[in-house]
Design a protein around this motif. Structure first.
Motif, short mmCIF file in Angstrom:
data_model
loop_
_atom_site.label_atom_id
_atom_site.label_comp_id
_atom_site.label_asym_id
_atom_site.label_seq_id
_atom_site.Cartn_x
_atom_site.Cartn_y
_atom_site.Cartn_z
N ARG A 176 5.04 3.92 37.46
CA ARG A 176 5.72 3.78 38.76
C ARG A 176 7.18 3.38 38.57
NH1 ARG A 176 2.76 3.87 43.30
NH2 ARG A 176 0.48 3.80 43.14
N ASP A 177 7.41 2.44 37.67
CA ASP A 177 8.78 1.99 37.43
C ASP A 177 9.65 3.12 36.88
OD1 ASP A 177 8.29 -0.55 38.35
OD2 ASP A 177 7.94 -1.41 36.37
N ALA A 178 9.10 3.91 35.96
CA ALA A 178 9.88 5.00 35.37
C ALA A 178 10.27 6.03 36.42
CB ALA A 178 9.09 5.65 34.24
N LEU A 179 9.31 6.40 37.28
CA LEU A 179 9.61 7.39 38.32
C LEU A 179 10.56 6.81 39.36
CD1 LEU A 179 9.25 10.10 39.64
CD2 LEU A 179 7.06 9.32 40.58
N ALA A 180 10.33 5.55 39.74
CA ALA A 180 11.23 4.92 40.72
C ALA A 180 12.64 4.79 40.17
CB ALA A 180 10.68 3.55 41.12
N ASP A 181 12.77 4.46 38.89
CA ASP A 181 14.10 4.36 38.28
C ASP A 181 14.82 5.71 38.29
OD1 ASP A 181 13.69 1.69 37.80
OD2 ASP A 181 13.15 1.93 35.69
N ALA A 182 14.07 6.80 38.08
CA ALA A 182 14.68 8.12 38.12
C ALA A 182 15.20 8.45 39.51
CB ALA A 182 13.67 9.18 37.67
N LEU A 183 14.41 8.16 40.53
CA LEU A 183 14.85 8.41 41.90
C LEU A 183 16.02 7.51 42.27
CD1 LEU A 183 11.38 8.80 43.64
CD2 LEU A 183 13.03 10.61 43.20
N ALA A 184 15.98 6.24 41.84
CA ALA A 184 17.08 5.33 42.12
C ALA A 184 18.37 5.78 41.43
CB ALA A 184 16.71 3.91 41.70
N ALA A 185 18.24 6.33 40.21
CA ALA A 185 19.43 6.85 39.52
C ALA A 185 20.01 8.04 40.27
CB ALA A 185 19.05 7.25 38.10
N GLU A 186 19.14 8.89 40.82
CA GLU A 186 19.62 10.01 41.65
C GLU A 186 20.33 9.49 42.89
OE1 GLU A 186 19.46 13.22 41.13
OE2 GLU A 186 17.72 13.73 39.90
N ALA A 187 19.79 8.42 43.51
CA ALA A 187 20.42 7.84 44.70
C ALA A 187 21.80 7.30 44.38
CB ALA A 187 19.53 6.74 45.27
N ASP A 188 21.90 6.60 43.25
CA ASP A 188 23.21 6.07 42.83
C ASP A 188 24.19 7.20 42.54
OD1 ASP A 188 24.97 3.84 41.69
OD2 ASP A 188 24.73 5.14 39.94
N TYR A 189 23.70 8.27 41.94
CA TYR A 189 24.54 9.44 41.65
C TYR A 189 25.07 10.06 42.94
CZ TYR A 189 25.73 14.05 39.66
OH TYR A 189 26.38 15.20 39.28
N ALA A 190 24.20 10.17 43.94
CA ALA A 190 24.63 10.75 45.22
C ALA A 190 25.75 9.92 45.84
CB ALA A 190 23.43 10.84 46.18
N ASP A 266 25.53 10.36 51.30
CA ASP A 266 25.11 8.99 51.62
C ASP A 266 23.68 8.98 52.14
OD1 ASP A 266 25.80 6.13 51.94
OD2 ASP A 266 25.46 6.55 54.06
N ALA A 267 23.35 9.93 53.02
CA ALA A 267 21.99 10.01 53.55
C ALA A 267 21.00 10.33 52.44
CB ALA A 267 21.92 11.07 54.64
N ALA A 268 21.39 11.21 51.51
CA ALA A 268 20.51 11.54 50.39
C ALA A 268 20.23 10.30 49.54
CB ALA A 268 21.13 12.64 49.53
N GLY A 269 21.26 9.49 49.31
CA GLY A 269 21.07 8.26 48.56
C GLY A 269 20.08 7.33 49.25
N THR A 270 20.18 7.23 50.57
CA THR A 270 19.26 6.37 51.32
C THR A 270 17.83 6.88 51.23
OG1 THR A 270 21.04 5.82 52.87
CG2 THR A 270 18.79 5.41 53.60
N VAL A 271 17.64 8.19 51.36
CA VAL A 271 16.30 8.78 51.28
C VAL A 271 15.70 8.56 49.89
CG1 VAL A 271 15.02 10.95 51.31
CG2 VAL A 271 16.72 10.48 53.08
N LEU A 272 16.48 8.80 48.85
CA LEU A 272 15.97 8.65 47.49
C LEU A 272 15.64 7.19 47.18
CD1 LEU A 272 18.42 11.12 45.74
CD2 LEU A 272 15.95 11.42 45.94
N ASP A 273 16.46 6.27 47.67
CA ASP A 273 16.15 4.85 47.47
C ASP A 273 14.86 4.45 48.18
OD1 ASP A 273 17.96 3.78 45.70
OD2 ASP A 273 19.48 3.36 47.23
#
Length: 686
Positions: A176-190, A266-273
Motif C-alpha cells: 500500500r505504501d509503495a503504490l500510495a508513494d507512486a501516486l503521491a509522486a505523480e501528484a507532486d509532479y502535477a 492542480d486538480a489532477a494533483g488533488t485527485v492523485l493525492d
C-alpha cells in the motif's frame, strides 16, 4: 576526491542518524519471538541451546526487516534454516581440523559474496549467516549437541515465521505504501508542472510500485483489488501530464489556455493525492468537489484545441479510472494469471545461478567483493586465533558484517560498527556491574536490547550496532561469561576486523568512477531504443504493440537508475574522474534525461490502431536507434558522439515525417530530441 576527504565523508555518513518512520509493533512482535525461544531454551535446555535458538530467531527477524517484497514468513524461514545448516556443517568440519574449517569458511564466504548478484536481500542474509555461524559453531561440544543446536536455530526461524502468520500487522502495508508513494509522486509532479512545465520526474516511486506489484501466486489470490490497477494508471498519467504542460506540444506558455492547464494540473494533483491517501489507509476516497468539477468543466473545449485538448480529455478519463480503482473493495480479487508473478524460492535458483555466472569476470564488482570478503574473513580468523584474546571469531565476524560491494558503504559501516560497539559494550558493562544479572535477567536484557535494535534499525547503522553490542554481552552473560571476559576482546577484535575490511578495499578496489562512461553509454542506448519504439508505433499503428514500448521504457528506467546509483557511489570515491568530470557527468545526465522525457511526450500521443501510418516515422525511428547505438559506442571509447542521421531528417523542413495529423507535436518532439542529443555531446566536451 582525496583520500582524506573520502574518509571524512564516509565517517560522517556512517555516524549519520536518519529520521524515519518507526515500526514499534513489528519490532515488538520480533522481540516476543526472541523472548519465546530464549525462555524455552533457558527453562528446558540450558543457556547454550538458548543462545543458539536466540541467534536463529534474531537473524530471522532481521531478515524480515530487509527491503524485499517476498512474504516475511518465507524470509524468516530461509534465514533460520540456512543458518542451521551452516552451523551444523561448520561444527562437523571445524571440530576435526582448523584447516578444514578455514577452507569451509572460504567457500561459505565466497558464496555469500557472490549472492549479492541476486540482490541486497540475498547478500545481507547470506553475509549475516556466515558471521553468526562463526559464533554458533563454538557452542556445541559433540555432534549430537551440534544437531540439537542446529535444530534450535531452525526453530528460532520457525517461531518468527509463525508469529508473522498468526499476528499480521498492517497486512499489505508495504505494498500500500509503495503504490500510495507512486501516486503521491505523480501528484507532486502535477503541481510542479504548473510552475515549471519541463521539470524533471524521478521514476523511482513508480519502479518501486512495480516491484511491489510483483507477487507470488498465493499473494495474487488474496491481494486487495485496489492494489492491482492504480499503478498502471499512474504510469499512463505521467506522460499525459507532461504533454499537457509542455509549451512545445501542449498549451501556449501564456494566455487563457495556459491558465486552464494550470487549473487542470492542480486538480489532477488533488485527485492523485486523494487516491494515495485512500490506498495507503484502505479508506474510501474523499475528493474535494472543486477538483472534480475542474476536470469535468465544459470550457476545456473552448480554451484548448488539438493536442492539448486530447491530453486534457485523456487526463480526465485516466483520473476517473484512478478514483474508481482506489476505492476499497472496488472489484473482484485479481486472478493469478492476471498478475505479475514472482517465482518461488526454488524456482528462483536458476535465475540466481545465471546472475552469479554473469558476474564471474575480472571487472565485476560482485566478484571483487567476494574475493575481498573471503580473504579478509580467513585472515581475520587466523589473526583472531593468534592474538592473546578469547573469542577470536569476532574479527572475521565484524569484517563480514561490515563489507559491502562498494567503497562508501564499507568504510562508513566500519566506522559506525566500531563506534557503536564502544558505546554498546560500555552501556551493557555499566548495567552488568550495577545489576549483577543472573541467567534469566541477562536473557531479558538481551531481548530488550534486540527489541530496541529492531525499532531503531532504519535510523542508522551506528545506532543499531549500539543495541547489537549490548545484546551480545547480555546473551553471553546468560551462560555465565563475565563482562571482563568479553568486552576487551570484542572491542579490540572489532577494530581489527574493521581495519582489515578497509585495508582490503584499498588494496583490491572496485571503483565505480572508471565505469561511469559505460553506465552513461548504456543509458543513452536504452533511451534510444525507447524513443525508437515510440516512433515505430507512429510508423505502423496497426501492427505496433504497446507492450514493446512498455518494455523499452522499463529498460530505460533501469539504465537511468544504474547511472544515478553509479554517480552517487563515485561521488565519495578517492579516485580521479579518468575522462568524465563531475560537471560533465551532471550535464550529460541532465541531457539524456531530457531526451527520454521528449520521447515520453511522443508516447502521450500514440496513434490508435485505426489511424494511418505517419510517413517517414520509420526512417526517424531507425535514425534514432542507429545514432544512439553509435553514440553509446563513442562514449564508451571516450569520444564525443555525433547524431548525423537524426540531424539530417530534422533539418529537412518538408520531410514527410512531419505529415501527421498533428504536425506540431511531431516537429517539436523531433527538434527537442535532437537538441537533447546535442546537449549530451556538448557536456562530454567539457
Amino acid at each position: 576526491m582525496s583520500w582524506l576527504r573520502a574518509l571524512k565523508h564516509t565517517a560522517r555518513t556512517g555516524m549519520k542518524v536518519e529520521r524515519t518512520r518507526l515500526e514499534p509493533l513489528v519490532a515488538l512482535r520480533a522481540a516476543i519471538g526472541l523472548a519465546i525461544v530464549i525462555g524455552f531454551g533457558l527453562a528446558f535446555l540450558g543457556p547454550g541451546a538458548a543462545a543458539s535458538s536466540a541467534f536463529g530467531a534474531f537473524m530471522a527477524a532481521i531478515a524480515t526487516f530487509q527491503k524485499s517484497w517476498r512474504p516475511r514468513p518465507v524470509l524468516a524461514l530461509a534465514s533460520g534454516l540456512t543458518l542451521a545448516v551452516s552451523t551444523f556443517v561448520g561444527y562437523l568440519v571445524g571440530s576435526s581440523h582448523t584447516g578444514l574449517f578455514l577452507a569451509l569458511l572460504a567457500v561459505w564466504t565466497f558464496t555469500a559474496g557472490l549472492l549479492w548478484a541476486a540482490g541486497p536481500t540475498a547478500g545481507i542474509i547470506a553475509s549475516g549467516n556466515v558471521a553468526v555461524m562463526l559464533v554458533t559453531v563454538t557452542l556445541p561440544t559433540s555432534v549430537a549437541q551440534a544437531a540439537g543446536h542446529a535444530a534450535m536455530i531452525a526453530a528460532g526461524g520457525v517461531v518468527q515465521a509463525l508469529l508473522i502468520v498468526l499476528f499480521p500487522i498492517r497486512r499489505w502495508g508495504a505494498q500500500r505504501d509503495a503504490l500510495a508513494d507512486a501516486l503521491a509522486a505523480e501528484a507532486d509532479y502535477a503541481r510542479r508542472l504548473r510552475h515549471d512545465p519541463v521539470c524533471a520526474f524521478d521514476p523511482q516511486p513508480l519502479m518501486r510500485a512495480r516491484d511491489a506489484a510483483t507477487v507470488t501466486a498465493r499473494q495474487a489470490r488474496r491481494r486487495p483489488a485496489e492494489l492491482h490497477g492504480a499503478r498502471g494508471l499512474a504510469e499512463r498519467v505521467r506522460p499525459v501530464l507532461a504533454s499537457l504542460a509542455d509549451p512545445a506540444v501542449g498549451a501556449p506558455a501564456e494566455g487563457p489556455a495556459r491558465d486552464r492547464v494550470r487549473e487542470l494540473l492542480d486538480a489532477a494533483g488533488t485527485v492523485l493525492d486523494a487516491a494515495a491517501r485512500a490506498i495507503r489507509h484502505g479508506d474510501p476516497v474523499r475528493l474535494p468537489a472543486p477538483a472534480l468539477a475542474v476536470l469535468k468543466s465544459p470550457d476545456t473545449v473552448d480554451l484548448l484545441t488539438g493536442a492539448p485538448q486530447r491530453a486534457a480529455r485523456r487526463l480526465a478519463a485516466l483520473l476517473d479510472d484512478v478514483l474508481e480503482t482506489a476505492e476499497p473493495r472496488s472489484g473482484r480479487l485479481v486472478a493469478p494469471d492476471e498478475s505479475m508473478l514472482r517465482p518461488t524460492l526454488t524456482a528462483l535458483v536458476p535465475t540466481v545461478l545465471r546472475s552469479v555466472r554473469a558476474e564471474l569476470h575480472p571487472d565485476s564488482p560482485i566478484l571483487r567483493h567476494a574475493v575481498r570478503v573471503t580473504g579478509v574473513a580467513c585472515a581475520g580468523y587466523l589473526i583472531g586465533q593468534v592474538l592473546p584474546f578469547g573469542h577470536g571469531y569476532w574479527a572475521p565476524m565484524a569484517s563480514v558484517m561490515i563489507m559491502r560491494p562498494d567503497f562508501s558503504q564499507t568504510y562508513a559501516r566500519a566506522v559506525a560498527r566500531f563506534t557503536g560497539t564502544l558505546v554498546g559494550v560500555a552501556v551493557a558493562t555499566g548495567i552488568v556491574q550495577l545489576a549483577q544479572p543472573g541467567m534469566y535477567l541477562s536473557g531479558f536484557l538481551a531481548v530488550v536490547s534486540a527489541g530496541l535494535m529492531y525499532v531503531l534499525m532504519r535510523t542508522g547503522y551506528a545506532v543499531s550496532q549500539v543495541c547489537v553490542s549490548a545484546y551480545v554481552v547480555f546473551l553471553l552473560g546468560m551462560g555465565g561469561v563475565r563482562w571482563d571476559q568479553t568486552v576487551p576482546d570484542r572491542v579490540a577484535l572489532t577494530l581489527v576486523g574493521g581495519l582489515l575490511a578497509m585495508l582490503a578495499y584499498a588494496l583490491y578496489p572496485a571503483w565505480e568512477t572508471p565505469r561511469l562512461r559505460t553506465r552513461l553509454a548504456d543509458w543513452i542506448a536504452a533511451d534510444g531504443r525507447y524513443a525508437a519504439a515510440v516512433l515505430g508505433h507512429y510508423a505502423a499503428p496497426a501492427d505496433a504493440r504497446r507492450a514493446d514500448v512498455r518494455t523499452a521504457l522499463l529498460a530505460a528506467r533501469d539504465a537511468r537508475i544504474d547511472w544515478q546509483d553509479a554517480v552517487d557511489r563515485a561521488a565519495g570515491e578517492p579516485v580521479r574522474h579518468r575522462g568524465l568530470s563531475r560537471a560533465a557527468a551532471d550535464g550529460a545526465g541532465e541531457a539524456v534525461a531530457a531526451f527520454g522525457r521528449n520521447a515520453m511526450l511522443l508516447e502521450a500521443h500514440l496513434p490508435d490502431r485505426s489511424q494511418a501510418p505517419v510517413p517517414g516515422a520509420a526512417a526517424m525511428a531507425e535514425a534514432v536507434r542507429a545514432d544512439t547505438e553509435a553514440g553509446a559506442k563513442a562514449v564508451r571509447e571516450r569520444g564525443v558522439p555525433g547524431w548525423e542521421r537524426v540531424r539530417a531528417l530534422v533539418s529537412q523542413e518538408s520531410a514527410p515525417v512531419w505529415g501527421a495529423r498533428d504536425p506540431g507535436v511531431l516537429r517539436a518532439a523531433g527538434e527537442q530530441l535532437l537538441e537533447a542529443l546535442d546537449e549530451v555531446s556538448e557536456a562530454l566536451r567539457t
